[in-house]
Design a protein around this motif. Structure first.
Motif, PDB file in Angstrom:
ATOM      1  N   UNK A 154       0.839  -1.186   0.000  1.00 21.28           N
ATOM      2  CA  UNK A 154       0.000   0.000   0.000  1.00 21.28           C
ATOM      3  C   UNK A 154       0.878   1.241   0.000  1.00 21.28           C
ATOM      4  N   UNK A 155       0.543   2.223  -0.843  1.00 15.50           N
ATOM      5  CA  UNK A 155       1.316   3.451  -0.934  1.00 15.50           C
ATOM      6  C   UNK A 155       0.783   4.450   0.095  1.00 15.50           C
ATOM      7  N   UNK A 156       1.612   4.922   1.008  1.00 14.17           N
ATOM      8  CA  UNK A 156       1.112   5.862   2.031  1.00 14.17           C
ATOM      9  C   UNK A 156       0.730   7.196   1.421  1.00 14.17           C
ATOM     10  N   UNK A 157      -0.345   7.773   1.912  1.00 17.78           N
ATOM     11  CA  UNK A 157      -0.786   9.093   1.466  1.00 17.78           C
ATOM     12  C   UNK A 157      -0.436  10.178   2.480  1.00 17.78           C
ATOM     13  N   UNK A 158      -0.095   9.771   3.686  1.00 18.09           N
ATOM     14  CA  UNK A 158       0.285  10.706   4.744  1.00 18.09           C
ATOM     15  C   UNK A 158       1.601  10.250   5.341  1.00 18.09           C
ATOM     16  N   UNK A 159       2.537  11.182   5.480  1.00 19.46           N
ATOM     17  CA  UNK A 159       3.810  10.916   6.134  1.00 19.46           C
ATOM     18  C   UNK A 159       4.025  11.962   7.218  1.00 19.46           C
ATOM     19  N   UNK A 160       4.624  11.548   8.319  1.00 21.11           N
ATOM     20  CA  UNK A 160       4.951  12.474   9.390  1.00 21.11           C
ATOM     21  C   UNK A 160       6.467  12.613   9.501  1.00 21.11           C
ATOM     22  N   UNK A 161       6.884  13.788   9.958  1.00 27.65           N
ATOM     23  CA  UNK A 161       8.294  14.047  10.223  1.00 27.65           C
ATOM     24  C   UNK A 161       8.475  14.145  11.729  1.00 27.65           C
ATOM     25  N   UNK A 162       9.428  13.404  12.265  1.00 30.96           N
ATOM     26  CA  UNK A 162       9.740  13.465  13.689  1.00 30.96           C
ATOM     27  C   UNK A 162      11.155  14.013  13.866  1.00 30.96           C
ATOM     28  N   UNK A 163      11.337  14.746  14.942  1.00 33.44           N
ATOM     29  CA  UNK A 163      12.635  15.358  15.277  1.00 33.44           C
ATOM     30  C   UNK A 163      13.062  14.881  16.655  1.00 33.44           C
ATOM     31  N   UNK A 164      14.339  14.507  16.781  1.00 31.68           N
ATOM     32  CA  UNK A 164      14.855  14.068  18.075  1.00 31.68           C
ATOM     33  C   UNK A 164      15.708  15.153  18.704  1.00 31.68           C
ATOM     34  N   UNK A 165      15.404  15.472  19.947  1.00 26.70           N
ATOM     35  CA  UNK A 165      16.219  16.407  20.725  1.00 26.70           C
ATOM     36  C   UNK A 165      17.461  15.669  21.219  1.00 26.70           C
ATOM     37  N   UNK A 166      18.612  16.185  20.895  1.00 27.83           N
ATOM     38  CA  UNK A 166      19.845  15.495  21.299  1.00 27.83           C
ATOM     39  C   UNK A 166      20.079  15.570  22.811  1.00 27.83           C
ATOM     40  N   UNK A 167      19.532  16.581  23.458  1.00 22.13           N
ATOM     41  CA  UNK A 167      19.759  16.753  24.895  1.00 22.13           C
ATOM     42  C   UNK A 167      19.004  15.713  25.723  1.00 22.13           C
ATOM     43  N   UNK A 168      17.703  15.556  25.454  1.00 24.45           N
ATOM     44  CA  UNK A 168      16.919  14.613  26.267  1.00 24.45           C
ATOM     45  C   UNK A 168      16.539  13.337  25.518  1.00 24.45           C
ATOM     46  N   UNK A 169      16.931  13.244  24.239  1.00 22.50           N
ATOM     47  CA  UNK A 169      16.714  12.082  23.388  1.00 22.50           C
ATOM     48  C   UNK A 169      15.237  11.846  23.058  1.00 22.50           C
ATOM     49  N   UNK A 170      14.363  12.747  23.482  1.00 22.40           N
ATOM     50  CA  UNK A 170      12.940  12.607  23.166  1.00 22.40           C
ATOM     51  C   UNK A 170      12.702  12.897  21.689  1.00 22.40           C
ATOM     52  N   UNK A 171      11.664  12.277  21.142  1.00 21.95           N
ATOM     53  CA  UNK A 171      11.318  12.430  19.734  1.00 21.95           C
ATOM     54  C   UNK A 171       9.945  13.073  19.638  1.00 21.95           C
ATOM     55  N   UNK A 172       9.862  14.122  18.815  1.00 23.59           N
ATOM     56  CA  UNK A 172       8.628  14.894  18.692  1.00 23.59           C
ATOM     57  C   UNK A 172       8.138  14.887  17.249  1.00 23.59           C
ATOM     58  N   UNK A 173       6.855  14.602  17.003  1.00 24.68           N
ATOM     59  CA  UNK A 173       6.318  14.809  15.648  1.00 24.68           C
ATOM     60  C   UNK A 173       6.241  16.306  15.398  1.00 24.68           C
TER      61      UNK A 173
END
Length: 260
Positions: free
Chosen positions: A1-20
Motif C-alpha cells: 500500500x502506498x502511504x498518502x500521509x507521512x509524518x516528520x519526527x525530530x529528536x532532541x539530542x539533549x533529552x533524546x525525546x522524539x517529537x512529531x
C-alpha cells in the motif's frame, strides 16, 4: 500500500525525546504535495527545534507540485547503480514511488536528527493494524546481533514493555521465543503500541527481512507488527499529530471513524 500521509519526527539530542513536527500529504489534486506543521512542533520548539528553511511559518500550509527538498533529498535516485540493492534491502520491489521509499527507509540521514514515518495500514480481512518498521537498538542490545543473524522471514517475535528503561517509560523491546532481546520498536510507534496493549490488543511481530552486513545496522531487521483492532483505538490519534493550520486538508486517515 502506498502511504498518502507521512509524518516528520525530530529528536532532541539533549533529552533524546522524539517529537512529531510536521505532516506531508500526497494529494490527488494539483499541486501534488501539501506540507503543514503539526501541534507536536510546539513542544519541539521548547527543546531547540528550528523550523525548516523556506517553511518557517508554523500556521501556513505549503503546496508544491514536486516533492519538497526536505523529503526529496532523502530519496535515493533510481539512476544510482546501487538502487536495486537499496530497495531490496528495504523489502521492496519494482519501482516504488518516493512516498513508499520514505516510509520504509524512514528518511534517515547521518547529517540530521529527523526521521519520516507513515500511519499503519489496516487489514480489513484480519481486522488488524499493521506497522512495518526496522528494529532499533540492535547494536546496543547485548547478544542481539548474533540472534538477529539467525532469524528467517516468517519468524515470530514477542513484543514487551521495557519497564526498566530509564530513558523512556513507554519503550518496547522485541525478543525471540527463548527470551533473547533483538532490539526495540521505533519510538515513533510506541504511543500507538502502548495504547493498543492497554486496550487488550495481542501484539506480535513477524520477521520480514534480515539484511546481513554490510547493510547498515539501522536497516538490519525489518519486521511487520500486527495488532488486532480493539474498540477505542485510532492510530496516531493524539492532538500532537493534527495540523496547526485550519487550511490543511482533511485526510482519510484523520477522518477514520470505524476501520471495519
Amino acid at each position: 500500500m502506498i502511504p498518502r500521509v507521512l509524518f516528520v519526527a525530530w529528536q532532541c539530542r539533549a533529552n533524546r525525546a522524539i517529537y512529531p513536527v510536521a505532516r506531508l500529504v500526497v494529494r490527488d489534486d494539483v499541486p501534488r504535495y501539501e506540507f503543514a506543521y503539526v501541534h507536536g512542533v510546539r513542544d519541539a520548539l521548547q527543546h531547540g527545534f528550528i523550523p525548516f528553511a523556506g517553511m518557517r511559518a508554523l500556521d501556513r500550509v505549503y503546496l508544491s507540485e514536486s516533492l519538497f527538498p526536505l523529503f526529496g533529498n532523502r530519496v535515493m535516485a533510481s539512476s544510482r547503480p546501487d538502487f536495486r540493492d537499496y530497495i531490496a534491502r528495504l523489502g521492496l520491489e519494482g519501482s516504488p514511488g518516493p512516498a513508499l521509499l520514505l516510509a520504509r527507509s524512514e528518511g534517515r540521514k547521518v547529517t540530521d536528527n529527523l526521521e519520516v514515518f507513515a500511519p499503519p495500514e489496516f487489514d480489513s480481512v484480519a481486522e488488524c493494524w499493521i506497522y512495518s518498521a526496522f528494529v532499533r537498538g540492535i547494536r546496543h542490545t547485548p547478544g542481539a546481533e548474533a540472534a538477529v543473524a539467525t532469524l528467517l522471514p516468517g519468524d515470530v517475535l514477542i513484543i514487551e514493555r521495557d519497564v526498566t528503561n530509564e530513558w523512556d517509560v513507554r519503550a518496547m523491546f522485541l525478543r525471540t521465543g527463548d527470551r533473547i532481546r533483538v532490539g526495540f520498536a521505533p519510538h515513533t510507534l510506541v504511543e500507538d503500541l502502548n495504547r493498543l496493549m492497554d486496550l487488550g490488543s495481542d501484539l506480535s511481530a513477524e520477521v520480514v527481512l534480515m539484511n546481513a552486513p554490510p547493510a547498515p545496522v539501522h536497516q538490519r531487521l525489518l519486521v511487520r507488527i500486527k495488532a488486532p483492532h480493539v474498540d477505542g483505538f485510532r492510530p496516531l490519534a493524539t492532538q500532537r499529530y493534527l495540523p496547526l493550520s485550519a487550511d490543511a486538508v482533511p485526510t482519510p486517515f484523520e477522518a477514520l471513524v470505524d476501520p471495519r
